[in-house]
Scaffold this motif. Structure first.
Motif, PDB file in Angstrom:
ATOM      1  N   GLY A  37      12.577  -1.377   5.559  1.00 43.08           N
ATOM      2  CA  GLY A  37      13.087  -2.360   6.519  1.00 43.08           C
ATOM      3  C   GLY A  37      12.249  -2.300   7.783  1.00 43.08           C
ATOM      4  N   SER A  38      12.898  -1.987   8.911  1.00 41.61           N
ATOM      5  CA  SER A  38      12.167  -1.851  10.179  1.00 41.61           C
ATOM      6  C   SER A  38      11.979  -0.384  10.558  1.00 41.61           C
ATOM      7  N   ASN A  39      12.254   0.520   9.625  1.00 45.63           N
ATOM      8  CA  ASN A  39      12.169   1.956   9.883  1.00 45.63           C
ATOM      9  C   ASN A  39      10.939   2.560   9.211  1.00 45.63           C
ATOM     10  N   VAL A  40      10.321   3.534   9.877  1.00 46.79           N
ATOM     11  CA  VAL A  40       9.213   4.291   9.286  1.00 46.79           C
ATOM     12  C   VAL A  40       9.766   5.649   8.884  1.00 46.79           C
ATOM     13  N   ASP A  41       9.510   6.032   7.633  1.00 47.97           N
ATOM     14  CA  ASP A  41      10.047   7.278   7.106  1.00 47.97           C
ATOM     15  C   ASP A  41       9.069   7.842   6.084  1.00 47.97           C
ATOM     16  N   ILE A  42       9.498   8.878   5.362  1.00 51.42           N
ATOM     17  CA  ILE A  42       8.689   9.409   4.266  1.00 51.42           C
ATOM     18  C   ILE A  42       9.484   9.240   2.970  1.00 51.42           C
ATOM     19  N   VAL A  43       8.749   8.974   1.893  1.00 54.67           N
ATOM     20  CA  VAL A  43       9.369   8.839   0.572  1.00 54.67           C
ATOM     21  C   VAL A  43       8.516   9.562  -0.462  1.00 54.67           C
ATOM     22  N   ASP A  44       9.144   9.893  -1.573  1.00 59.07           N
ATOM     23  CA  ASP A  44       8.438  10.579  -2.654  1.00 59.07           C
ATOM     24  C   ASP A  44       7.428   9.628  -3.283  1.00 59.07           C
ATOM     25  N   CYS A  45       6.169  10.013  -3.257  1.00 59.87           N
ATOM     26  CA  CYS A  45       5.077   9.221  -3.843  1.00 59.87           C
ATOM     27  C   CYS A  45       4.449   9.935  -5.021  1.00 59.87           C
ATOM     28  N   GLY A  46       5.061  11.014  -5.485  1.00 60.63           N
ATOM     29  CA  GLY A  46       4.476  11.791  -6.563  1.00 60.63           C
ATOM     30  C   GLY A  46       3.355  12.671  -6.030  1.00 60.63           C
ATOM     31  N   VAL A  47       2.706  13.373  -6.918  1.00 62.32           N
ATOM     32  CA  VAL A  47       1.681  14.323  -6.498  1.00 62.32           C
ATOM     33  C   VAL A  47       0.257  13.800  -6.642  1.00 62.32           C
ATOM     34  N   PHE A  48       0.084  12.615  -7.233  1.00 61.66           N
ATOM     35  CA  PHE A  48      -1.249  12.070  -7.454  1.00 61.66           C
ATOM     36  C   PHE A  48      -1.564  10.999  -6.420  1.00 61.66           C
ATOM     37  N   ASP A  49      -2.815  10.932  -6.015  1.00 59.80           N
ATOM     38  CA  ASP A  49      -3.227   9.950  -5.023  1.00 59.80           C
ATOM     39  C   ASP A  49      -3.587   8.600  -5.635  1.00 59.80           C
ATOM     40  N   GLY A  50      -3.356   8.411  -6.909  1.00 62.51           N
ATOM     41  CA  GLY A  50      -3.650   7.126  -7.536  1.00 62.51           C
ATOM     42  C   GLY A  50      -2.685   6.048  -7.088  1.00 62.51           C
ATOM     43  N   GLY A  51      -3.183   4.837  -6.916  1.00 62.42           N
ATOM     44  CA  GLY A  51      -2.377   3.731  -6.413  1.00 62.42           C
ATOM     45  C   GLY A  51      -1.173   3.391  -7.268  1.00 62.42           C
ATOM     46  N   ALA A  52      -1.219   3.637  -8.581  1.00 63.70           N
ATOM     47  CA  ALA A  52      -0.105   3.293  -9.462  1.00 63.70           C
ATOM     48  C   ALA A  52       1.143   4.114  -9.155  1.00 63.70           C
ATOM     49  N   TYR A  53       0.992   5.252  -8.500  1.00 63.76           N
ATOM     50  CA  TYR A  53       2.117   6.134  -8.229  1.00 63.76           C
ATOM     51  C   TYR A  53       2.746   5.890  -6.863  1.00 63.76           C
ATOM     52  N   ILE A  54       2.106   5.114  -6.046  1.00 70.00           N
ATOM     53  CA  ILE A  54       2.523   4.954  -4.661  1.00 70.00           C
ATOM     54  C   ILE A  54       3.165   3.588  -4.482  1.00 70.00           C
ATOM     55  N   PRO A  55       4.402   3.538  -3.946  1.00 65.67           N
ATOM     56  CA  PRO A  55       5.036   2.228  -3.741  1.00 65.67           C
ATOM     57  C   PRO A  55       4.247   1.385  -2.742  1.00 65.67           C
ATOM     58  N   ASP A  56       4.308   0.065  -2.899  1.00 69.05           N
ATOM     59  CA  ASP A  56       3.599  -0.838  -1.986  1.00 69.05           C
ATOM     60  C   ASP A  56       3.948  -0.553  -0.530  1.00 69.05           C
ATOM     61  N   SER A  57       5.196  -0.183  -0.263  1.00 63.20           N
ATOM     62  CA  SER A  57       5.635   0.073   1.113  1.00 63.20           C
ATOM     63  C   SER A  57       5.026   1.340   1.695  1.00 63.20           C
ATOM     64  N   ALA A  58       4.320   2.118   0.854  1.00 57.73           N
ATOM     65  CA  ALA A  58       3.674   3.351   1.315  1.00 57.73           C
ATOM     66  C   ALA A  58       2.153   3.259   1.209  1.00 57.73           C
ATOM     67  N   GLU A  59       1.630   2.047   1.036  1.00 58.77           N
ATOM     68  CA  GLU A  59       0.187   1.819   1.055  1.00 58.77           C
ATOM     69  C   GLU A  59      -0.156   1.175   2.393  1.00 58.77           C
ATOM     70  N   TRP A  60      -1.228   1.654   3.012  1.00 58.07           N
ATOM     71  CA  TRP A  60      -1.566   1.249   4.375  1.00 58.07           C
ATOM     72  C   TRP A  60      -2.969   0.684   4.471  1.00 58.07           C
ATOM     73  N   ASN A  61      -3.133  -0.310   5.324  1.00 60.35           N
ATOM     74  CA  ASN A  61      -4.452  -0.799   5.711  1.00 60.35           C
ATOM     75  C   ASN A  61      -4.849  -0.032   6.966  1.00 60.35           C
ATOM     76  N   ILE A  62      -6.021   0.539   6.976  1.00 55.10           N
ATOM     77  CA  ILE A  62      -6.524   1.255   8.156  1.00 55.10           C
ATOM     78  C   ILE A  62      -7.867   0.636   8.514  1.00 55.10           C
ATOM     79  N   ILE A  63      -7.974   0.154   9.742  1.00 54.90           N
ATOM     80  CA  ILE A  63      -9.176  -0.545  10.189  1.00 54.90           C
ATOM     81  C   ILE A  63      -9.752   0.184  11.389  1.00 54.90           C
TER      82      ILE A  63
END
Length: 108
Positions: A74-100
């Motif tokens: 929602g409008s909150n920033v928190d931490i969630v379980d993304c598994g132990v692998f850094d592969g994109g398939a394991y990470i929810p869209d809400s935990a993927e970030w654009n860094i510029i």
């Protein structure tokens, strides 16, 4: 941005991003807090492992609990379980970030 472990500091407030109380539970809030010493164990709650997933997306994981990723609920920033692998398939869209890059040491 190179993969690595970083502190994330707000340029305006001069405070670092921190997992509240260093907790490791699903949906633990992330706050801004004064800089903690890297030699103090509480400093780990301000460290973030950043990993490039591809396609302009990054995972940002709590260094003191590497299966937990920075997330937006929602409008909150928190931490969630993304598994132990850094592969994109394991990470929810809400935990993927654009860094510029803004400069050699500033990012948005």
């Amino acid at each position: 941005m190179p993969n690595g472990v970083y502190y994330i500091k707000n340029k305006n407030s001069n405070l670092r991003l921190e997992v509240y109380n260093g907790l490791i539970h699903q949906n633990t809030n992330v706050i801004q807090y004064s800089n903690r010493s890297a030699t103090d164990v509480s400093g780990l709650r301000q460290m973030w492992k950043i990993y490039y997933l591809g396609n302009g997306k990054y995972s940002v994981r709590a260094y003191h609990k590497l299966n937990m990723g920075l997330n937006v609920t929602g409008s909150n920033v928190d931490i969630v379980d993304c598994g132990v692998f850094d592969g994109g398939a394991y990470i929810p869209d809400s935990a993927e970030w654009n860094i510029i890059g803004e400069s050699s040491a500033e990012y948005i």
